[in-house]
Write a protein that holds these residues in place. Structure first.
Motif, mmCIF file in Angstrom:
data_model
loop_
_atom_site.group_PDB
_atom_site.id
_atom_site.type_symbol
_atom_site.label_atom_id
_atom_site.label_comp_id
_atom_site.label_asym_id
_atom_site.label_seq_id
_atom_site.Cartn_x
_atom_site.Cartn_y
_atom_site.Cartn_z
ATOM 1 N N LEU A 42 -2.001 25.440 144.090
ATOM 2 C CA LEU A 42 -2.802 24.054 144.274
ATOM 3 C C LEU A 42 -4.267 24.567 144.940
ATOM 4 C CD1 LEU A 42 -0.347 21.791 145.728
ATOM 5 C CD2 LEU A 42 -1.165 21.799 143.267
ATOM 6 N N VAL A 43 -5.376 23.943 144.184
ATOM 7 C CA VAL A 43 -6.537 24.130 144.853
ATOM 8 C C VAL A 43 -6.557 23.489 145.907
ATOM 9 C CG1 VAL A 43 -9.141 23.464 144.236
ATOM 10 C CG2 VAL A 43 -7.701 24.273 142.259
ATOM 11 N N GLY A 44 -7.097 24.114 147.008
ATOM 12 C CA GLY A 44 -7.146 23.607 148.341
ATOM 13 C C GLY A 44 -6.243 24.507 149.380
ATOM 14 N N GLY A 45 -5.130 25.255 148.644
ATOM 15 C CA GLY A 45 -4.637 26.263 149.263
ATOM 16 C C GLY A 45 -3.713 26.065 150.286
ATOM 17 N N GLU A 46 -2.995 26.849 151.236
ATOM 18 C CA GLU A 46 -2.149 26.817 152.121
ATOM 19 C C GLU A 46 -2.757 25.576 153.224
ATOM 20 O OE1 GLU A 46 1.778 28.302 153.381
ATOM 21 O OE2 GLU A 46 0.419 28.858 151.918
ATOM 22 N N CYS A 47 -4.057 25.616 153.459
ATOM 23 C CA CYS A 47 -4.268 24.739 154.495
ATOM 24 C C CYS A 47 -4.332 23.294 154.204
ATOM 25 C CB CYS A 47 -5.840 25.210 155.095
ATOM 26 S SG CYS A 47 -6.635 23.958 156.246
ATOM 27 N N SER A 48 -4.591 22.937 152.819
ATOM 28 C CA SER A 48 -4.653 21.843 152.710
ATOM 29 C C SER A 48 -2.947 21.092 152.467
ATOM 30 C CB SER A 48 -5.213 21.479 151.247
ATOM 31 O OG SER A 48 -6.643 21.915 151.514
ATOM 32 N N TYR A 49 -2.179 21.864 152.163
ATOM 33 C CA TYR A 49 -0.708 21.623 151.852
ATOM 34 C C TYR A 49 0.390 21.812 152.513
ATOM 35 C CZ TYR A 49 -3.788 20.659 147.785
ATOM 36 O OH TYR A 49 -4.960 20.406 146.813
ATOM 37 N N TRP A 50 0.156 22.994 153.290
ATOM 38 C CA TRP A 50 1.465 23.218 154.067
ATOM 39 C C TRP A 50 1.105 24.028 155.508
ATOM 40 C CZ3 TRP A 50 0.269 25.253 148.630
ATOM 41 C CH2 TRP A 50 1.322 24.585 147.766
ATOM 42 N N ALA A 51 -0.074 23.645 155.912
ATOM 43 C CA ALA A 51 -0.579 24.376 157.067
ATOM 44 C C ALA A 51 -1.501 23.388 158.058
ATOM 45 C CB ALA A 51 -1.295 25.588 156.866
ATOM 46 N N CYS A 52 -2.718 23.593 157.940
ATOM 47 C CA CYS A 52 -3.681 22.862 158.719
ATOM 48 C C CYS A 52 -3.566 21.286 158.828
ATOM 49 C CB CYS A 52 -5.099 23.055 158.549
ATOM 50 S SG CYS A 52 -5.401 24.834 158.555
ATOM 51 N N MET A 53 -3.725 20.717 157.500
ATOM 52 C CA MET A 53 -3.767 19.379 157.453
ATOM 53 C C MET A 53 -2.305 18.819 157.622
ATOM 54 S SD MET A 53 -6.820 18.840 156.954
ATOM 55 C CE MET A 53 -6.905 16.887 156.774
ATOM 56 N N PRO A 54 -1.100 18.953 156.937
ATOM 57 C CA PRO A 54 0.077 18.341 157.235
ATOM 58 C C PRO A 54 0.519 18.518 158.732
ATOM 59 C CG PRO A 54 0.236 20.074 155.776
ATOM 60 C CD PRO A 54 -1.051 20.074 155.995
ATOM 61 N N SER A 55 0.233 20.011 159.282
ATOM 62 C CA SER A 55 0.669 20.202 160.609
ATOM 63 C C SER A 55 0.102 19.173 161.696
ATOM 64 C CB SER A 55 0.640 21.671 160.992
ATOM 65 O OG SER A 55 -0.541 22.112 161.011
ATOM 66 N N LYS A 56 -1.232 19.109 161.321
ATOM 67 C CA LYS A 56 -2.014 18.148 162.370
ATOM 68 C C LYS A 56 -1.666 16.834 162.318
ATOM 69 C CE LYS A 56 -3.267 22.219 163.760
ATOM 70 N NZ LYS A 56 -2.433 23.412 163.106
ATOM 71 N N ALA A 57 -1.400 16.617 160.943
ATOM 72 C CA ALA A 57 -1.081 14.839 160.656
ATOM 73 C C ALA A 57 0.272 14.506 161.399
ATOM 74 C CB ALA A 57 -0.835 14.850 159.255
ATOM 75 N N LEU A 58 1.293 15.692 161.482
ATOM 76 C CA LEU A 58 2.459 15.590 162.167
ATOM 77 C C LEU A 58 2.071 15.567 163.779
ATOM 78 C CD1 LEU A 58 4.654 17.847 159.968
ATOM 79 C CD2 LEU A 58 5.024 15.391 160.163
ATOM 80 N N LEU A 59 1.320 16.485 164.097
ATOM 81 C CA LEU A 59 1.006 16.415 165.714
ATOM 82 C C LEU A 59 0.520 15.450 166.197
ATOM 83 C CD1 LEU A 59 0.400 20.237 165.639
ATOM 84 C CD2 LEU A 59 2.067 18.956 166.956
ATOM 85 N N ARG A 60 -0.655 14.665 165.475
ATOM 86 C CA ARG A 60 -1.454 13.952 166.085
ATOM 87 C C ARG A 60 -0.730 12.698 166.590
ATOM 88 N NH1 ARG A 60 -4.854 12.414 169.233
ATOM 89 N NH2 ARG A 60 -5.687 10.429 169.018
ATOM 90 N N PRO A 61 0.406 12.079 166.013
ATOM 91 C CA PRO A 61 0.928 10.909 166.685
ATOM 92 C C PRO A 61 1.662 11.159 167.797
ATOM 93 C CG PRO A 61 1.660 11.202 164.469
ATOM 94 C CD PRO A 61 0.691 11.973 164.738
ATOM 95 N N VAL A 62 2.329 12.503 167.796
ATOM 96 C CA VAL A 62 3.218 13.079 168.894
ATOM 97 C C VAL A 62 1.947 13.128 170.281
ATOM 98 C CG1 VAL A 62 4.271 15.076 169.920
ATOM 99 C CG2 VAL A 62 4.673 14.342 167.413
ATOM 100 N N VAL A 63 0.917 13.842 169.989
ATOM 101 C CA VAL A 63 -0.136 13.950 171.040
ATOM 102 C C VAL A 63 -0.578 12.786 171.597
ATOM 103 C CG1 VAL A 63 -1.842 15.144 171.875
ATOM 104 C CG2 VAL A 63 -0.243 16.340 170.366
ATOM 105 N N ALA A 64 -0.851 11.820 170.709
ATOM 106 C CA ALA A 64 -1.547 10.661 171.004
ATOM 107 C C ALA A 64 -0.599 9.659 171.846
ATOM 108 C CB ALA A 64 -1.976 9.805 169.958
ATOM 109 N N ARG A 65 0.848 9.669 171.449
ATOM 110 C CA ARG A 65 1.824 8.955 172.433
ATOM 111 C C ARG A 65 1.842 9.835 173.716
ATOM 112 N NH1 ARG A 65 8.304 8.927 171.247
ATOM 113 N NH2 ARG A 65 8.068 11.028 171.385
#
Length: 480
Positions: A42-65
């Protein structure tokens, strides 16, 4: 795919269309160089689909709570569980539902030609691309080929591991449901972040750490504070232990993990967060005298040693396996390729120019998005001492800063700066605590810019913010 089959000669051919390859292509096109980009996934690579973006999307509500639970007047309202379905749906949105239409449109908008397929070197400045339908394109680069193929997760060759279908970072960041019990092998960034996510989403997490603690590449107190918080959240963190075998007896059944102390742990899933390897094993390196499957050694312009035309940018050169560093290298490499194409004589002599990746040596920043966050740039105390610098570590309790008490009740954190005593500049800075990720760029500027301590006194932190820690660190250094 752009219909470019008749135009097979370009100034630059980029293999890999993650953030690194995208940036190399963008810089090459901005310099007026014709460019082809090849991507097998996929254009966008690891960061966009399996690393930076999805991991931080998962972490954001955890840390915000977690942050909200430490704020008087709000804490009682956020004691319930996270809405798992909403968290996963938000993650899916941030990963573009694993479709790259938008990224392809952006890439083609730069004027680069895009080839979807497997790219392999076939000789000097020559690349073949095998498309999904079997069509083969042969591309020739007049100036440079840039290898931007990144890295992949390593799963150790333990007995039974193949049949156990273990998770790597890809499965952990794209999972459709939360396992009831999760074993995580490894205590680096991926291991700690995913432990933070899945513990908060209701999994019972067990971490198996071969070494002494978490986050071994940071200052020891960083791993200690993160481990303390994970333990208080319910995670079982075991250090000094090694997984020796893995077994899953049924497709939908539990996984059994044998540990070197003789214990057998039962879980629903196991995540191996045990390192990365370069994606160079099927790249045709042997056709240009290089070893398949190896990291590619480069100079400060990201040009592969011993070549005049081949560049290796991002994870694949093993200098700093971070998306932002890869994008930084891509800007450097793109500028260097353009300068060499134009015959710029300053390129080979000006070490501090825009064509050399000096930050990879001394000022690599990283944020670990756990609760608490851990962030660092430059050298740790141990690294500075091993490098022969005469240094002093200056520590301060972040909880003693006025801004931290306003940020959260019961704030826990710590800051350290490493001072080069001969030059009186900073060689490294580490922060651990809630909300400190946004502090890191100030530290990065200080380290990368080699700002003298005497000048840092005149960088006045706003009151009452957590950034007042800078003043406290400077005072501690002065009074020592």
């Amino acid at each position: 795919m752009t219909d470019a089959s008749l135009n097979t000669e370009y100034d630059v051919v980029v293999i890999g269309a993650g953030p690194v390859g995208e940036n190399v292509a963008d810089r090459a096109r901005a310099a007026g160089l014709s460019t082809a980009v090849v991507e097998t996934e996929l254009v966008g690579g690891e960061c966009s689909y399996w690393a930076c973006m999805p991991s931080k999307a998962l972490l954001r509500p955890v840390v915000a709570r977690a942050d909200a639970r430490r704020v008087p007047g709000l804490s009682d309202a956020v004691q319930g569980p996270l809405e798992t379905a909403a968290v996963l749906a938000h993650r899916d949105d941030q990963a573009s539902h694993w479709k790259d239409d938008g990224q392809v449109a952006w890439l083609e908008g730069t004027g680069a030609d895009f080839y979807r397929g497997r790219g392999r070197l076939t000789g000097e400045k020559a690349v073949s691309v095998t498309a999904p339908d079997g069509t083969e394109h042969r591309l020739t680069a007049r100036q440079a080929v840039a290898v931007c193929t990144g890295s992949r997760a390593v799963v150790p060759a333990l007995p039974g591991v193949d049949g156990a279908r273990p998770w790597t970072s890809r499965e952990a960041t794209s999972a459709k449901k939360v396992p009831g019990r999760l074993v995580i092998v490894g205590g680096g960034v991926v291991g700690t972040e995913m432990a933070t996510v899945y513990q908060a989403l209701g999994a019972r997490v067990t971490m198996l750490i071969r070494g002494k603690g978490l986050l071994p590449k940071m200052e020891p107190f960083a791993g200690e504070l993160v481990a303390r918080a994970l333990g208080e959240a319910g995670a079982d963190i075991r250090t000094g232990v090694t997984a020796t075998s893995v077994r899953r007896t049924a497709p939908d059944g539990p996984v059994f993990v044998e540990v070197d102390d003789g214990e057998r742990i039962e879980a629903d899933e196991i995540l191996f967060a045990t390192g990365r390897a370069p994606r160079t094993d099927d790249l045709g390196l042997e056709t240009v005298g290089l070893t398949p499957g190896s990291w590619l050694t480069v100079d400060d312009s990201c040009r592969v040693d011993g070549t005049s035309w081949l560049y290796a940018v991002g994870d694949v050169n093993h200098r700093a396996l971070l998306t932002h560093q890869g994008k930084y290298q891509a800007r450097i490499a793109g500028a260097a390729i353009a300068a060499r194409a134009a015959g710029d004589p300053l390129l080979e002599t000006d070490r501090w120019s825009a064509h050399t990746a000096t930050a990879d040596h001394a000022a690599v920043p990283q944020v670990v998005f756990t609760d608490p966050e851990a962030a660092s740039v430059g050298l740790t105390l141990a690294e500075a001492e091993r490098a022969g610098h005469r240094v002093r570590a200056v520590d301060h309790d972040l909880a003693a800063v006025a801004g931290s008490g306003l940020y959260a009740d019961g704030y826990r954190g710590r800051a350290r700066m490493i001072v080069d005593l001969d030059r009186e500049i900073l060689l490294g800075v580490t922060f651990v605590g809630p909300g400190i990720g946004e502090l890191l760029h100030s530290a990065t500027v200080a380290v990368a810019g080699e700002v003298p301590i005497a000048r840092l006194w005149h960088a006045v932190p706003s009151y009452p913010t957590i950034s007042e820690i800078w003043l406290r660190l400077l005072e501690t250094y002065r009074d020592a």
